[in-house]
Each structure stands twice: as structure tokens, then as C-alpha cells.
Design a protein around this motif. Structure first.
Motif, PDB file in Angstrom:
ATOM      1  N   GLY A 168       0.828  -1.192   0.000  1.00  0.00           N
ATOM      2  CA  GLY A 168       0.000   0.000   0.000  1.00  0.00           C
ATOM      3  C   GLY A 168       0.868   1.251   0.000  1.00  0.00           C
ATOM      4  N   MET A 169       0.345   2.346   0.515  1.00  0.00           N
ATOM      5  CA  MET A 169       1.060   3.617   0.514  1.00  0.00           C
ATOM      6  C   MET A 169       2.008   3.695   1.712  1.00  0.00           C
ATOM      7  N   THR A 170       3.294   3.846   1.418  1.00  0.00           N
ATOM      8  CA  THR A 170       4.322   3.905   2.452  1.00  0.00           C
ATOM      9  C   THR A 170       4.907   5.305   2.532  1.00  0.00           C
ATOM     10  N   ASP A 171       4.961   5.846   3.734  1.00  0.00           N
ATOM     11  CA  ASP A 171       5.532   7.175   3.967  1.00  0.00           C
ATOM     12  C   ASP A 171       7.054   7.085   3.880  1.00  0.00           C
ATOM     13  N   LEU A 172       7.662   7.845   2.956  1.00  0.00           N
ATOM     14  CA  LEU A 172       9.120   7.869   2.851  1.00  0.00           C
ATOM     15  C   LEU A 172       9.750   8.826   3.857  1.00  0.00           C
ATOM     16  N   GLY A 173       8.920   9.580   4.553  1.00  0.00           N
ATOM     17  CA  GLY A 173       9.410  10.417   5.629  1.00  0.00           C
ATOM     18  C   GLY A 173      10.010  11.731   5.166  1.00  0.00           C
ATOM     19  N   THR A 174      10.614  12.424   6.108  1.00  0.00           N
ATOM     20  CA  THR A 174      11.277  13.686   5.832  1.00  0.00           C
ATOM     21  C   THR A 174      12.708  13.612   6.320  1.00  0.00           C
ATOM     22  N   LEU A 175      13.617  14.243   5.597  1.00  0.00           N
ATOM     23  CA  LEU A 175      15.026  14.262   5.982  1.00  0.00           C
ATOM     24  C   LEU A 175      15.372  15.496   6.795  1.00  0.00           C
ATOM     25  N   VAL A 176      14.423  16.413   6.910  1.00  0.00           N
ATOM     26  CA  VAL A 176      14.579  17.607   7.746  1.00  0.00           C
ATOM     27  C   VAL A 176      13.333  17.697   8.628  1.00  0.00           C
ATOM     28  N   PRO A 177      13.476  17.493   9.921  1.00  0.00           N
ATOM     29  CA  PRO A 177      12.305  17.456  10.799  1.00  0.00           C
ATOM     30  C   PRO A 177      11.398  18.673  10.629  1.00  0.00           C
ATOM     31  N   GLY A 178      10.105  18.394  10.501  1.00  0.00           N
ATOM     32  CA  GLY A 178       9.121  19.459  10.394  1.00  0.00           C
ATOM     33  C   GLY A 178       8.945  20.031   9.011  1.00  0.00           C
ATOM     34  N   GLN A 179       9.692  19.522   8.012  1.00  0.00           N
ATOM     35  CA  GLN A 179       9.612  20.048   6.657  1.00  0.00           C
ATOM     36  C   GLN A 179       9.047  18.998   5.698  1.00  0.00           C
ATOM     37  N   SER A 180       8.548  19.468   4.560  1.00  0.00           N
ATOM     38  CA  SER A 180       7.899  18.593   3.593  1.00  0.00           C
ATOM     39  C   SER A 180       8.905  17.937   2.656  1.00  0.00           C
ATOM     40  N   SER A 181       8.508  16.782   2.124  1.00  0.00           N
ATOM     41  CA  SER A 181       9.276  16.104   1.083  1.00  0.00           C
ATOM     42  C   SER A 181       8.326  15.740  -0.044  1.00  0.00           C
ATOM     43  N   ALA A 182       8.853  15.652  -1.257  1.00  0.00           N
ATOM     44  CA  ALA A 182       8.008  15.328  -2.411  1.00  0.00           C
ATOM     45  C   ALA A 182       8.846  14.669  -3.491  1.00  0.00           C
ATOM     46  N   PRO A 183       8.294  13.668  -4.192  1.00  0.00           N
ATOM     47  CA  PRO A 183       9.027  12.992  -5.263  1.00  0.00           C
ATOM     48  C   PRO A 183       8.734  13.615  -6.616  1.00  0.00           C
ATOM     49  N   ARG A 184       9.597  13.319  -7.570  1.00  0.00           N
ATOM     50  CA  ARG A 184       9.346  13.725  -8.952  1.00  0.00           C
ATOM     51  C   ARG A 184       9.540  12.563  -9.928  1.00  0.00           C
ATOM     52  N   GLY A 185      10.167  11.470  -9.468  1.00  0.00           N
ATOM     53  CA  GLY A 185      10.377  10.360 -10.376  1.00  0.00           C
ATOM     54  C   GLY A 185      10.777   9.108  -9.629  1.00  0.00           C
ATOM     55  N   VAL A 186      10.688   7.964 -10.344  1.00  0.00           N
ATOM     56  CA  VAL A 186      11.075   6.684  -9.774  1.00  0.00           C
ATOM     57  C   VAL A 186      11.844   5.908 -10.837  1.00  0.00           C
ATOM     58  N   SER A 187      12.821   5.128 -10.397  1.00  0.00           N
ATOM     59  CA  SER A 187      13.618   4.343 -11.335  1.00  0.00           C
ATOM     60  C   SER A 187      12.770   3.232 -11.956  1.00  0.00           C
ATOM     61  N   GLY A 188      13.282   2.664 -13.036  1.00  0.00           N
ATOM     62  CA  GLY A 188      12.539   1.643 -13.751  1.00  0.00           C
ATOM     63  C   GLY A 188      12.178   0.452 -12.892  1.00  0.00           C
ATOM     64  N   ASP A 189      13.068   0.059 -11.960  1.00  0.00           N
ATOM     65  CA  ASP A 189      12.798  -1.096 -11.117  1.00  0.00           C
ATOM     66  C   ASP A 189      12.036  -0.738  -9.847  1.00  0.00           C
ATOM     67  N   GLY A 190      11.726   0.563  -9.651  1.00  0.00           N
ATOM     68  CA  GLY A 190      10.935   0.986  -8.503  1.00  0.00           C
ATOM     69  C   GLY A 190      11.695   1.125  -7.208  1.00  0.00           C
TER      70      GLY A 190
END
Length: 221
Positions: A168-190
């Protein structure tokens, strides 16, 4: 994240696709072929599959499409198409649920979408719960972001997510506490997700980020 979405909505242009005439070998004497997919509607092209036979994007207003040489532009509903698998069969983006909330989704058929929901405890931000951005080569892994703000500030934070059928949907978390993260792409193998991490600084400072098998790291510079 919210600012980026607003800018994307503002960037509307006549839908075009540039294809090289030579499909196997690019030579100096090859000529470019400009194909206008639909002159009548303003649209934003988002992605193309590996063989350049399937193009996906969104119209200026609600609604997504795919284009193939054999079909032309085909309306597929939803709100926004953002990614397509290598073979062109899996299209991801977002669509609205029965309550009118926007969720990350996978296009199924006609104008039907499978909605992926949000992260545990997600609250809608201006009617948005989550949004899909890219899909792996085989169509099994979807990446995007989901809002995770508080009742007092529902748009204050978002988190990058990775979705597949088994977890299902897994939270990848944040690398800076209290700040947002967002993706733009994924590799072919995921396995590798790339995007950005909001950092502490003036305005919405952003730093490149990637997550390998769920473990994140910043990409400074």
C-alpha cells in the motif's frame, strides 16, 4: 508543494510532441517531425512511454488524456495524468473521490480510476489528499506525495510516498524534521525515488533528495 502545484496549473501550453523520424538510429540527416496532438485544447504534456507511442497529460481544466498514433487524443477523466509505464499500459496521476477530494490514482479504463487514498492520519489540503507523479517500468510502483498537516494547518506539511500492491502507501518520511518532502520520479525497477526536501532557510528552500529502498539522503549542491 502547494506553490509548485499552483505553478503547474498556470503553465498551460498548446500540446506538442517532437519525435525523431529515425526510430532506431539517430543520424545527422534525420529530420524532426512536429505532431500537434490537438490544436483546439490547451494542455500540458506530462510523460511519454519508452517507445514514444503513448503520451499522457492533462487539459486546461479537469481531465486527463492519452495519445497514441492509432487513436489520437483520448479523454480518460480524472484530474491530472502525470506518469506512464514503459509499455504505456499504466497511467498514474490523480482523480477526485465521491466527496470531491483529490487522491493519487491509477487509470483503469474509460474514465475510471483506482484511488490510492492517503497516508494514515492524512487531512485534506484545499480538497487535496494525495497526488501521484510517476510509475515504475512495470507499472507496479507509484510515487507521489500526501498531505500530513494538522487540523489547524492542513496544508503545512506533505510527505513523499511509495505505493505498491503488497504494502500500500508507504511514507518515505522527511530528511529535515518538520519540513515537507516530495518525489518527482522513480527508477525503472521501482527501488530509487528522486525528488526534493524542503529545508530550513529563506522562503521555501529546497534540496534534492533520493530514497533508495526506502532510505533517504539529501543531494546537496
Amino acid at each position: 508543494v502547494h506553490c509548485t502545484r499552483a505553478m503547474m496549473r498556470a503553465k498551460r501550453l498548446i500540446l506538442t510532441l517532437i519525435l525523431l523520424a529515425g526510430t532506431l538510429t539517430v543520424r545527422a540527416n534525420d529530420t524532426a517531425l512536429l505532431i500537434e496532438l490537438d490544436r483546439r485544447s490547451e494542455a500540458l504534456v506530462a510523460a511519454v512511454n519508452a517507445s514514444a507511442t503513448t503520451v499522457v497529460g492533462s487539459f486546461n481544466g479537469p481531465g486527463s488524456f492519452y495519445w497514441m498514433p492509432t487513436t489520437g487524443v483520448v479523454f480518460i477523466g480524472g484530474q491530472r495524468a502525470a506518469g506512464v509505464s514503459r509499455d504505456g499500459r499504466t497511467i498514474v496521476g490523480d482523480a477526485r473521490d465521491a466527496r470531491g477530494f483529490r487522491q493519487a490514482g491509477i487509470w483503469l479504463r474509460a474514465t475510471e480510476w483506482r484511488l490510492l487514498g492517503g497516508l494514515p492520519g492524512s487531512l485534506p489540503c484545499d480538497g487535496d489528499i494525495s497526488s501521484g507523479y510517476d510509475v515504475s517500468d512495470d507499472g507496479r510502483v507509484v510515487v507521489g506525495f500526501a498531505y500530513t498537516g494538522t487540523p489547524a494547518a492542513p496544508c503545512s506539511q506533505a510527505r513523499a510516498f511509495r505505493w505498491d500492491e503488497s504494502t500500500g502507501m508507504t511514507d518515505l518520511g522527511t530528511l529535515v524534521p518538520g519540513q515537507s518532502s516530495a518525489p518527482r520520479g522513480v527508477s525503472g525497477d521501482g527501488r530509487v525515488v528522486v525528488g526534493y526536501q524542503e529545508a530550513v532557510g529563506l522562503g521555501l528552500a529546497r534540496v534534492g533528495a533520493r530514497w533508495v529502498d526506502g532510505r533517504g539522503e539529501l543531494m546537496p549542491g
